[in-house]
Design a protein around this motif. Sequence first.
Motif, mmCIF file in Angstrom:
data_model
loop_
_atom_site.group_PDB
_atom_site.id
_atom_site.type_symbol
_atom_site.label_atom_id
_atom_site.label_comp_id
_atom_site.label_asym_id
_atom_site.label_seq_id
_atom_site.Cartn_x
_atom_site.Cartn_y
_atom_site.Cartn_z
ATOM 1 N N GLY A 9 43.540 29.606 38.511
ATOM 2 C CA GLY A 9 44.269 30.457 39.454
ATOM 3 C C GLY A 9 45.368 31.287 38.804
ATOM 4 N N ARG A 10 45.605 31.095 37.507
ATOM 5 C CA ARG A 10 46.750 31.782 36.877
ATOM 6 C C ARG A 10 46.650 33.297 36.966
ATOM 7 N N MET A 11 45.450 33.840 36.741
ATOM 8 C CA MET A 11 45.302 35.302 36.754
ATOM 9 C C MET A 11 45.594 35.858 38.152
ATOM 10 N N PHE A 47 39.686 31.830 31.202
ATOM 11 C CA PHE A 47 40.070 30.643 31.977
ATOM 12 C C PHE A 47 41.239 29.867 31.365
ATOM 13 N N GLY A 48 42.179 29.490 32.218
ATOM 14 C CA GLY A 48 43.163 28.468 31.859
ATOM 15 C C GLY A 48 44.349 28.934 31.052
ATOM 16 N N VAL A 49 44.183 29.841 30.132
ATOM 17 C CA VAL A 49 45.270 30.244 29.233
ATOM 18 C C VAL A 49 46.238 31.213 29.946
ATOM 19 N N PRO A 67 50.103 38.764 28.056
ATOM 20 C CA PRO A 67 50.289 37.734 29.082
ATOM 21 C C PRO A 67 49.653 38.170 30.400
ATOM 22 N N LYS A 68 49.156 37.202 31.167
ATOM 23 C CA LYS A 68 48.540 37.544 32.453
ATOM 24 C C LYS A 68 49.554 38.226 33.378
ATOM 25 N N ALA A 69 50.832 37.869 33.262
ATOM 26 C CA ALA A 69 51.857 38.509 34.102
ATOM 27 C C ALA A 69 51.924 40.007 33.795
HETATM 28 O O1 PMT Z 1 42.147 31.457 36.978
HETATM 29 P P1 PMT Z 1 42.367 31.550 35.482
HETATM 30 O O2 PMT Z 1 42.291 30.200 34.803
HETATM 31 O O3 PMT Z 1 43.629 32.317 35.143
HETATM 32 O O4 PMT Z 1 41.143 32.386 34.862
HETATM 33 C C1 PMT Z 1 41.017 33.742 35.143
HETATM 34 C C2 PMT Z 1 39.542 34.152 35.363
HETATM 35 C C3 PMT Z 1 38.767 33.950 34.068
HETATM 36 C C4 PMT Z 1 38.921 33.278 36.489
HETATM 37 C C5 PMT Z 1 39.578 35.673 35.803
HETATM 38 O O5 PMT Z 1 40.137 36.442 34.764
HETATM 39 C C6 PMT Z 1 38.182 36.159 36.107
HETATM 40 O O6 PMT Z 1 37.418 36.605 35.264
HETATM 41 N N1 PMT Z 1 37.806 36.087 37.430
HETATM 42 C C7 PMT Z 1 36.444 36.428 37.907
HETATM 43 C C8 PMT Z 1 35.536 35.233 37.721
HETATM 44 C C9 PMT Z 1 34.128 35.509 38.226
HETATM 45 O O7 PMT Z 1 33.682 34.852 39.146
HETATM 46 O O8 PMT Z 1 33.501 36.514 37.659
HETATM 47 P P2 PMT Z 1 31.976 36.983 37.959
HETATM 48 O O9 PMT Z 1 31.667 37.935 36.874
HETATM 49 O O10 PMT Z 1 31.087 35.788 38.160
HETATM 50 O O11 PMT Z 1 32.085 37.728 39.356
HETATM 51 C C10 PMT Z 1 32.305 39.134 39.452
HETATM 52 C C11 PMT Z 1 33.222 39.437 40.625
HETATM 53 O O12 PMT Z 1 32.550 39.114 41.855
HETATM 54 C C12 PMT Z 1 34.535 38.663 40.631
HETATM 55 O O13 PMT Z 1 35.573 39.531 41.050
HETATM 56 C C13 PMT Z 1 34.292 37.541 41.645
HETATM 57 O O14 PMT Z 1 35.493 37.157 42.334
HETATM 58 C C14 PMT Z 1 33.305 38.184 42.615
HETATM 59 N N2 PMT Z 1 32.345 37.238 43.223
HETATM 60 C C15 PMT Z 1 31.475 36.540 42.432
HETATM 61 C C16 PMT Z 1 30.546 35.698 43.018
HETATM 62 C C17 PMT Z 1 30.539 35.560 44.424
HETATM 63 N N3 PMT Z 1 29.661 34.756 45.015
HETATM 64 N N4 PMT Z 1 31.407 36.264 45.180
HETATM 65 C C18 PMT Z 1 32.317 37.106 44.594
HETATM 66 O O15 PMT Z 1 33.124 37.747 45.288
#
Ligand code: PMT
Length: 213
Positions: free
Chosen positions: A24-26, A168-170, A191-193
């Motif tokens: 959830g950090r991002m 993830f996680g960092v 940084p994510k911020a």
């Molecule tokens: O939470 P952290 O530990 O800080 O990590 C951050 C993160 C890696 C989770 C973040 O940076 C990130 O990449 N989030 C998207 C993760 C993801 O599900 O990606 P995806 O490529 O599978 O999906 C593409 C997009 O569609 C995403 O915006 C996702 O929210 C959305 N999606 C995906 C599947 C689904 N069934 N419904 C969706 O809305």
Amino acid sequence: ILVTAAGTEEPLDPVRYLGNRSTGRMGFAVAAEAARRGAQVVLIAGPTHLVTPAGVRRVDVRSARDMYAAVCAAYDGVDAVIKAAAVADYRPVETAAHKIKKSDGELTLALTRNPDILYELGQKKRHQILVGFAAETQNVADYARGKLATKNLDFIVANNVAEKDAGFGVSTNHVQIFYADGRAEDHPLMPKAKLAGVILDRVEAILKQRTVT
Ligand code: PMT
């Protein structure tokens, strides 16, 4: 601004679930920065131990279907959606009423598709700015551009989650941003911020452009 954060949990039985490594950090960083800039923010969050940022209205959800319902309920009233949550694409066909007991041999799980929340939002898009994330481990640009088009997004933030210090996680991330008009940007590790600010600068620019035209 509607922000989603963290992963979803898809229950197998009363004690087990399918999940992923999102903390959830991002998403929380984006929600915090949006509130700091004066936006009204609703944060729809999967399970996480993070503290709700100041000034943010938080809705807790568990499964992808819970998140879908909460996002749809808020969608009409928002100017932008930033979808940082890691949503499970599949869930178990059945959730056992009681703890699944082990036995000799293999256990096979049948999975079924969850709704693709962002795709559905893209289909219903009116005034909303839609920002997706793409979590990839290979062919990052190709897959991200594919999601940008299929889900009808304004831009997509792509992270290679196999990279150290990204995803993830960092507390940092390393991303490329791809736009619907074909432009692409490479951003350094940050940084994510700070990345939250980069993303919101671009959302604000689109909003301002629409106000002018
Ligand atoms: O939470 P952290 O530990 O800080 O990590 C951050 C993160 C890696 C989770 C973040 O940076 C990130 O990449 N989030 C998207 C993760 C993801 O599900 O990606 P995806 O490529 O599978 O999906 C593409 C997009 O569609 C995403 O915006 C996702 O929210 C959305 N999606 C995906 C599947 C689904 N069934 N419904 C969706 O809305």
